[in-house]
Write an enzyme that holds these catalytic residues in place. Structure first.
Site, mmCIF file in Angstrom:
data_model
loop_
_atom_site.group_PDB
_atom_site.id
_atom_site.type_symbol
_atom_site.label_atom_id
_atom_site.label_comp_id
_atom_site.label_asym_id
_atom_site.label_seq_id
_atom_site.Cartn_x
_atom_site.Cartn_y
_atom_site.Cartn_z
ATOM 1 N N MET A 1 0.949 -1.243 0.109
ATOM 2 C CA MET A 1 -0.065 -0.093 -0.057
ATOM 3 C C MET A 1 0.922 1.300 -0.190
ATOM 4 S SD MET A 1 -3.637 -0.084 1.940
ATOM 5 C CE MET A 1 -3.155 -0.890 3.872
ATOM 6 N N CYS A 2 1.461 1.545 1.097
ATOM 7 C CA CYS A 2 2.013 2.876 1.280
ATOM 8 C C CYS A 2 1.065 4.014 1.272
ATOM 9 C CB CYS A 2 3.220 3.441 0.148
ATOM 10 S SG CYS A 2 4.535 1.886 0.110
ATOM 11 N N GLY A 3 1.534 4.903 2.308
ATOM 12 C CA GLY A 3 0.751 6.286 2.381
ATOM 13 C C GLY A 3 1.420 7.461 2.105
#
Lengths: 298, 233
Positions: A1-3
């Site tokens: 994912m990562c933000g």
């Protein structure tokens, strides 16, 4: 994912609280990836000075040594400010190349995270709240900044593998996604004289963008070129000395939300990241279009 | 009317309470059927798995999967919705007063999803009976592999509309940037005008006429295997 998050402050009042806002935005995105976190802050500039951000696994011993060596070799020309595992070294711009040479030769274990007139980069393994607390991000001011919290896919969970990646002066990149042609592109860029420090896909994208900017292209032009050259999934936020840009790949699976008011432009992987910003309920909030370049400059 | 403040209580408590009200109704008991949800602030999974005729108003924007798997519930989102609003909805209705992010109404089996703003990419992907009405535009790859149900778009549609579509019907009032594989423009017959009129009425859209729309659907050349078209698969 990562933000990923980004904040571009349009007035002095908001600029004085940039770090606090960016930290809150990034912490809200923690559950998109807890492996490592990082921020690039574009802070105050001083005429004729360049900031060099370096990282050490042994800051207690290495940074005092660094200070001694630099003071001896470049009297009056350098100033070392230690923040946890990082040090921001302010250097006379005329001396920067020689300073880098000395660091690389005499302190081979130090990692140079980035350099620029305005940009300082803070990134480490750990959660966003932990990383932000360690570096005191809350107290930092600046014109704009970007941040990233990582769920590692393409390379190891290390400080070097954390985002933002910087491959040119005052240039950095955060990325949500994964690139599929990074090995080919890395080989091509190496042949053109670009050097790499990791096996990470985002570093290749950062290097590609820097290489294009160094060839004299504008950020807008460079991001349009990226649509042709980079294959894979990406939402990018790119920082330069004067502003930031946003680009999503044509398929646009990776989420992105932008908000703009008279006071700021804000980017978040999700709307959640933006809810604490001032007057967000009156902001224009929208999802950036796929394969479309957005950028704002001071 | 019940009120739930997501600044005071957890999302899990909210959804458990809504599920409990559905259970009460099914058991013939007395239930609170009207609910207001305050301060969603982009939270994920708000009012997911509602199973009963509850009227739920969410006051603000939500994150991923709001109203997912809804059965019979009438959910109104006063704000914008993140990815997957109404995913796999079975029945009931969801209305979004703002915009919806990607894959709104994905795999929906029934019910009505109304988006008053724009919907982004993959709206109604793999739909299996849901009706979706979008006042604004829809993004690329909308109605990808849509199997049944209806997608009504008052604005424009992005690239590759209805790619690999099965039997869903698509009605677009504005421009279609491009049609996906096996999706074609179709004749608007009396039965389609009637259907569209009913859908617009259900969505409380009164300012446009069914005659303003163009119908699109499957050419049915892709999903019946034909060895002569092997290259196209």
């Amino acid at each position: 994912m990562c933000g990923i998050v980004g904040l571009f402050a349009k007035n002095a009042e908001l600029q004085s609280r940039l770090g606090m806002h960016l930290e809150r935005m990034l912490v809200t995105m923690s559950d998109r990836g807890p492996d490592s976190a990082g921020l690039a802050i574009y802070g105050t500039t001083a005429a004729g000075k360049t900031k060099l951000t370096v990282q050490s696994s042994l800051p207690d011993s290495e940074f005092p040594q660094l200070q001694t060596v630099l003071e001896a070799q470049f009297p009056q020309a350098t100033d070392v400010q230690t923040i946890e595992t990082h040090a921001v070294v302010s250097v006379d711009t005329d001396a920067i190349d020689r300073v880098v040479e000395v660091i690389q030769k005499e302190f081979p274990r130090l990692r140079i995270m980035g350099r620029g007139e305005a940009m300082a980069i803070f990134k480490e393994v750990g959660s966003p709240s932990e990383v932000a607390r360690r570096f005191g991000i809350e107290k930092m001011s600046g014109t704009h900044g970007i941040g990233h919290t990582r769920m590692a896919t393409e390379s190891a969970v290390t400080t070097r593998g954390a985002h933002p990646f910087s491959t040119g002066p005052d240039q950095c990149l955060v990325h949500n996604g994964s690139l599929s042609n990074h090995n080919n592109l890395r080989r091509r860029l190496r042949r053109q004289g670009v050097s790499f420090e990791t096996e990470n896909d985002t570093e290749v994208a950062a290097a590609y963008l820097s290489h294009q900017i160094n060839s004299g292209n504008s950020l807008g032009k460079v991001l349009e070129g990226a649509l042709e050259e980079l294959d894979g999934f990406y939402t990018f936020v790119v920082g330069t000395r004067t502003g930031f840009g946003v680009l999503r790949d044509p398929i646009a699976c990776k989420p992105a939300v932008l908000a703009e008011t008279d006071d700021y432009v804000a980017f978040g992987s999700e709307y959640r990241a933006l809810v604490n910003l001032p007057a967000i309920e009156r902001a224009r909030v929208w999802e950036p279009e796929p394969a479309t370049v957005y950028f704002w400059e001071h | 009317m019940g009120c739930f403040d997501l600044q005071q209580n957890t999302l899990r408590d909210l959804n458990a309470e809504l599920h409990r009200q559905g259970d009460l109704l099914r058991d013939g008991g007395k239930a609170d059927t009207e609910w207001e949800v305050l301060n969603p602030r982009g939270s994920h999974a708000v009012a997911v798995g509602v199973d009963g005729p509850l009227q739920i108003t969410v006051c603000g924007s939500v994150g991923y999967y709001c109203g997912g798997m809804n059965q019979k519930g009438e959910i109104r989102i006063e704000g914008s919705a993140g990815p997957g609003v109404g995913e796999n909805m079975m029945s009931g209705s969801i209305r979004v007063t703002g915009d919806a992010s990607q894959y709104a109404g994905a795999t929906g089996r029934g019910g009505l999803l109304v988006i008053e703003g724009n919907a982004s990419s993959r709206c109604g992907i793999s739909s299996k009976g849901i009706n979706i009405v979008v006042r604004g535009n829809v993004g690329h790859m909308s109605a990808f592999m849509a199997q049944s149900g209806n997608l009504v778009v008052l604005g424009d549609a992005g690239d590759a509309l209805g790619d690999s579509i099965y039997e869903a019907r698509l009605f677009v009032r504005g421009q279609v940037k491009s049609l996906g594989a096996d999706c074609i423009k179709k004749e608007m017959r009396e039965e389609h005008l009637r259907l569209l009129s009913d859908l617009l009425k259900a969505a409380e859209v009164t300012d446009v006429r069914p005659e303003e729309f163009t119908r699109y659907g499957s050419a049915r050349e892709l999903y019946h295997f034909d060895v002569d078209r092997a290259d196209a698969y």
